[in-house]
Design a protein around this motif. Structure first.
Motif, PDB file in Angstrom:
ATOM      1  N   ILE A   1       0.836  -1.208   0.000  1.00 40.96           N
ATOM      2  CA  ILE A   1       0.000   0.000   0.000  1.00 40.96           C
ATOM      3  C   ILE A   1       0.868   1.254   0.000  1.00 40.96           C
ATOM      4  N   LEU A   2       1.894   1.278   0.853  1.00 42.78           N
ATOM      5  CA  LEU A   2       2.742   2.471   0.957  1.00 42.78           C
ATOM      6  C   LEU A   2       3.559   2.685  -0.313  1.00 42.78           C
ATOM      7  N   THR A   3       4.169   1.617  -0.826  1.00 41.76           N
ATOM      8  CA  THR A   3       4.975   1.771  -2.038  1.00 41.76           C
ATOM      9  C   THR A   3       4.106   2.119  -3.237  1.00 41.76           C
ATOM     10  N   LEU A   4       2.887   1.582  -3.290  1.00 38.17           N
ATOM     11  CA  LEU A   4       1.983   1.912  -4.383  1.00 38.17           C
ATOM     12  C   LEU A   4       1.603   3.381  -4.347  1.00 38.17           C
ATOM     13  N   PHE A   5       1.278   3.894  -3.167  1.00 35.57           N
ATOM     14  CA  PHE A   5       0.902   5.305  -3.052  1.00 35.57           C
ATOM     15  C   PHE A   5       2.073   6.215  -3.416  1.00 35.57           C
ATOM     16  N   ILE A   6       3.229   5.949  -2.831  1.00 36.47           N
ATOM     17  CA  ILE A   6       4.401   6.797  -3.105  1.00 36.47           C
ATOM     18  C   ILE A   6       4.849   6.638  -4.554  1.00 36.47           C
ATOM     19  N   GLY A   7       4.926   5.387  -5.026  1.00 35.60           N
ATOM     20  CA  GLY A   7       5.375   5.151  -6.391  1.00 35.60           C
ATOM     21  C   GLY A   7       4.453   5.762  -7.420  1.00 35.60           C
ATOM     22  N   PHE A   8       3.140   5.644  -7.217  1.00 37.92           N
ATOM     23  CA  PHE A   8       2.183   6.229  -8.151  1.00 37.92           C
ATOM     24  C   PHE A   8       2.303   7.747  -8.152  1.00 37.92           C
ATOM     25  N   THR A   9       2.468   8.339  -6.978  1.00 40.98           N
ATOM     26  CA  THR A   9       2.574   9.797  -6.883  1.00 40.98           C
ATOM     27  C   THR A   9       3.818  10.305  -7.610  1.00 40.98           C
ATOM     28  N   VAL A  10       4.959   9.646  -7.372  1.00 41.70           N
ATOM     29  CA  VAL A  10       6.198  10.066  -8.027  1.00 41.70           C
ATOM     30  C   VAL A  10       6.097   9.880  -9.534  1.00 41.70           C
ATOM     31  N   ALA A  11       5.581   8.730  -9.970  1.00 43.15           N
ATOM     32  CA  ALA A  11       5.450   8.468 -11.403  1.00 43.15           C
ATOM     33  C   ALA A  11       4.491   9.464 -12.049  1.00 43.15           C
ATOM     34  N   TYR A  12       3.395   9.779 -11.377  1.00 36.24           N
ATOM     35  CA  TYR A  12       2.419  10.739 -11.912  1.00 36.24           C
ATOM     36  C   TYR A  12       3.055  12.115 -12.078  1.00 36.24           C
ATOM     37  N   PHE A  13       3.845  12.519 -11.086  1.00 36.06           N
ATOM     38  CA  PHE A  13       4.520  13.819 -11.181  1.00 36.06           C
ATOM     39  C   PHE A  13       5.502  13.842 -12.348  1.00 36.06           C
ATOM     40  N   LEU A  14       6.297  12.788 -12.488  1.00 33.12           N
ATOM     41  CA  LEU A  14       7.280  12.739 -13.565  1.00 33.12           C
ATOM     42  C   LEU A  14       6.616  12.703 -14.938  1.00 33.12           C
ATOM     43  N   ALA A  15       5.523  11.967 -15.054  1.00 28.50           N
ATOM     44  CA  ALA A  15       4.903  11.765 -16.365  1.00 28.50           C
ATOM     45  C   ALA A  15       4.057  12.939 -16.819  1.00 28.50           C
ATOM     46  N   PHE A  16       3.387  13.645 -15.887  1.00 28.71           N
ATOM     47  CA  PHE A  16       2.398  14.637 -16.297  1.00 28.71           C
ATOM     48  C   PHE A  16       2.708  16.071 -15.858  1.00 28.71           C
ATOM     49  N   TYR A  17       3.643  16.237 -14.927  1.00 24.68           N
ATOM     50  CA  TYR A  17       3.948  17.589 -14.473  1.00 24.68           C
ATOM     51  C   TYR A  17       5.323  18.063 -14.933  1.00 24.68           C
ATOM     52  N   VAL A  18       6.184  17.136 -15.334  1.00 24.17           N
ATOM     53  CA  VAL A  18       7.488  17.510 -15.874  1.00 24.17           C
ATOM     54  C   VAL A  18       7.373  17.477 -17.391  1.00 24.17           C
ATOM     55  N   ARG A  19       7.480  18.606 -18.032  1.00 24.29           N
ATOM     56  CA  ARG A  19       7.226  18.705 -19.467  1.00 24.29           C
ATOM     57  C   ARG A  19       8.424  18.255 -20.302  1.00 24.29           C
ATOM     58  N   SER A  20       9.617  18.569 -19.863  1.00 21.63           N
ATOM     59  CA  SER A  20      10.801  18.257 -20.646  1.00 21.63           C
ATOM     60  C   SER A  20      11.163  16.779 -20.517  1.00 21.63           C
ATOM     61  N   ALA A  21      11.362  16.119 -21.674  1.00 22.48           N
ATOM     62  CA  ALA A  21      11.753  14.702 -21.646  1.00 22.48           C
ATOM     63  C   ALA A  21      13.122  14.529 -20.997  1.00 22.48           C
ATOM     64  N   THR A  22      14.027  15.491 -21.224  1.00 23.66           N
ATOM     65  CA  THR A  22      15.356  15.405 -20.610  1.00 23.66           C
ATOM     66  C   THR A  22      15.252  15.494 -19.098  1.00 23.66           C
ATOM     67  N   THR A  23      14.431  16.429 -18.620  1.00 17.12           N
ATOM     68  CA  THR A  23      14.259  16.563 -17.168  1.00 17.12           C
ATOM     69  C   THR A  23      13.606  15.319 -16.586  1.00 17.12           C
ATOM     70  N   GLN A  24      12.660  14.730 -17.309  1.00 14.81           N
ATOM     71  CA  GLN A  24      12.034  13.489 -16.853  1.00 14.81           C
ATOM     72  C   GLN A  24      13.070  12.392 -16.653  1.00 14.81           C
ATOM     73  N   MET A  25      13.937  12.234 -17.642  1.00 15.50           N
ATOM     74  CA  MET A  25      14.947  11.176 -17.559  1.00 15.50           C
ATOM     75  C   MET A  25      15.949  11.459 -16.443  1.00 15.50           C
ATOM     76  N   VAL A  26      16.322  12.732 -16.285  1.00 12.07           N
ATOM     77  CA  VAL A  26      17.265  13.081 -15.216  1.00 12.07           C
ATOM     78  C   VAL A  26      16.662  12.781 -13.850  1.00 12.07           C
ATOM     79  N   LEU A  27      15.397  13.199 -13.632  1.00  7.16           N
ATOM     80  CA  LEU A  27      14.748  12.942 -12.347  1.00  7.16           C
ATOM     81  C   LEU A  27      14.524  11.448 -12.135  1.00  7.16           C
ATOM     82  N   PHE A  28      14.219  10.729 -13.212  1.00  4.36           N
ATOM     83  CA  PHE A  28      14.049   9.283 -13.093  1.00  4.36           C
ATOM     84  C   PHE A  28      15.360   8.618 -12.695  1.00  4.36           C
TER      85      PHE A  28
END
Length: 298
Positions: A92-119
């Motif tokens: 439950i905890l990893t799903l909540f945190i993981g989904f939140t982080v992935a959602y932020f990276l996928a939909f709030y970070v516009r630059s593909a380069t920044t996405q890869m760097v943060l990933f």
């Protein structure tokens, strides 16, 4: 009209020949050892040797007294229930945190380069050993650790908090710290494959953020959620080092039972426990696969 082109013949070796090396590795390093484990689990044993005679003694002893103690659970069932409880909490905890982080990276970070760097930043903890990352919590959570010192200096508590370390809290915290990335990676991959035109169409139709999340993003992210869940569940079910180190040897787990029996040179009971753990894990994975058909969704 241009002449129709003849279909190109696929060059190279036949598919079954190309798959042979992988099949051999799979048989040699998975199927064959698993067969050995299952076979040994049905051997007899004494204090100093294994006896290659067919018996179900190891399985009977593992669940001895389970029927006579009803409605109370026997020791082995309590151990598996405790392990399953930690699996549920960590999932439950990893799903909540993981989904939140992935959602932020996928939909709030516009630059593909920044996405890869943060990933890639998320992978930095994996540059060190799991054991080192796990025991790094001890100086923070200990009786004289940093957290207790801060709490006492702020007069939030008058005495050190004992349950921060060598407790169920510290075990769950260590698991979440170690394995959240196994949720982030597959969910992020699923979210990146979502057609952004669906998101725009939802907003143009007047959908709220919550409606867009529940009707589009979560359903289309189910393959990543299922894959991440399988990773987390299988790792936690078989783990014994984290339970031992962060639980102070006071919290039982299915993996710890196997390790204890191996250290006592009781190989047939250890093999039987491993088979039982494998069956329990496969049941959980089957349930997850029933909810989401990963092969069809990918």
């Amino acid at each position: 009209m241009a002449e129709a082109r003849a279909p190109l013949e696929s060059p190279g070796l036949p598919g079954w020949i190309q798959a042979t090396p992988f099949a051999l590795v799979f048989l040699l390093f998975f199927v064959l050892p698993l067969c050995f484990v299952i076979t040994v689990s049905f051997w007899d044993y004494n204090d100093y040797e294994m006896i290659p005679a067919f018996t179900s003694r190891s399985y009977v002893e593992s669940f001895e007294g389970c029927l006579t103690q009803l409605p109370d659970l026997c020791t082995m069932l309590k151990t598996y229930v405790s392990t399953a409880k930690f699996c549920a909490i960590v999932w439950i905890l990893t799903l909540f945190i993981g989904f939140t982080v992935a959602y932020f990276l996928a939909f709030y970070v516009r630059s593909a380069t920044t996405q890869m760097v943060l990933f890639l930043v998320c992978t930095i903890p994996f540059w060190t050993s799991n054991v080192i990352r796990m025991i790094s919590w001890i100086p923070l959570l200990g009786r004289n650790g940093l957290v207790n010192q801060v709490l006492m200096s702020l007069h939030i508590v008058n005495a050190p908090v004992e349950w921060l370390l060598y407790s169920q809290f510290s075990v769950a915290l260590a698991f979440v710290h170690l394995f959240t990335f196994f949720m982030v990676a597959p969910i992020f991959n699923s979210m990146m494959r979502i057609d952004r035109r669906l998101i725009e169409a939802a907003y143009d139709s007047g959908a709220s953020t919550w409606q867009m999340l529940t009707n589009i993003i979560i359903p289309l992210s189910k393959p990543g959620i299922a894959i991440g869940s399988i990773f987390v569940v299988t790792i936690v079910m078989g783990d014994f080092i984290t339970f031992s180190e962060m639980g102070g040897g006071q919290i039982a787990s299915a993996g710890k039972v196997i390790a204890t029996r191996l250290s006592a040179l009781q190989f047939p009971p250890a093999a039987a426990s491993a088979v039982i753990l494998l069956v329990a894990t496969m049941v959980i994975i089957t349930v997850l696969n029933r909810i989401v058909d990963i092969r069809r969704e990918l």
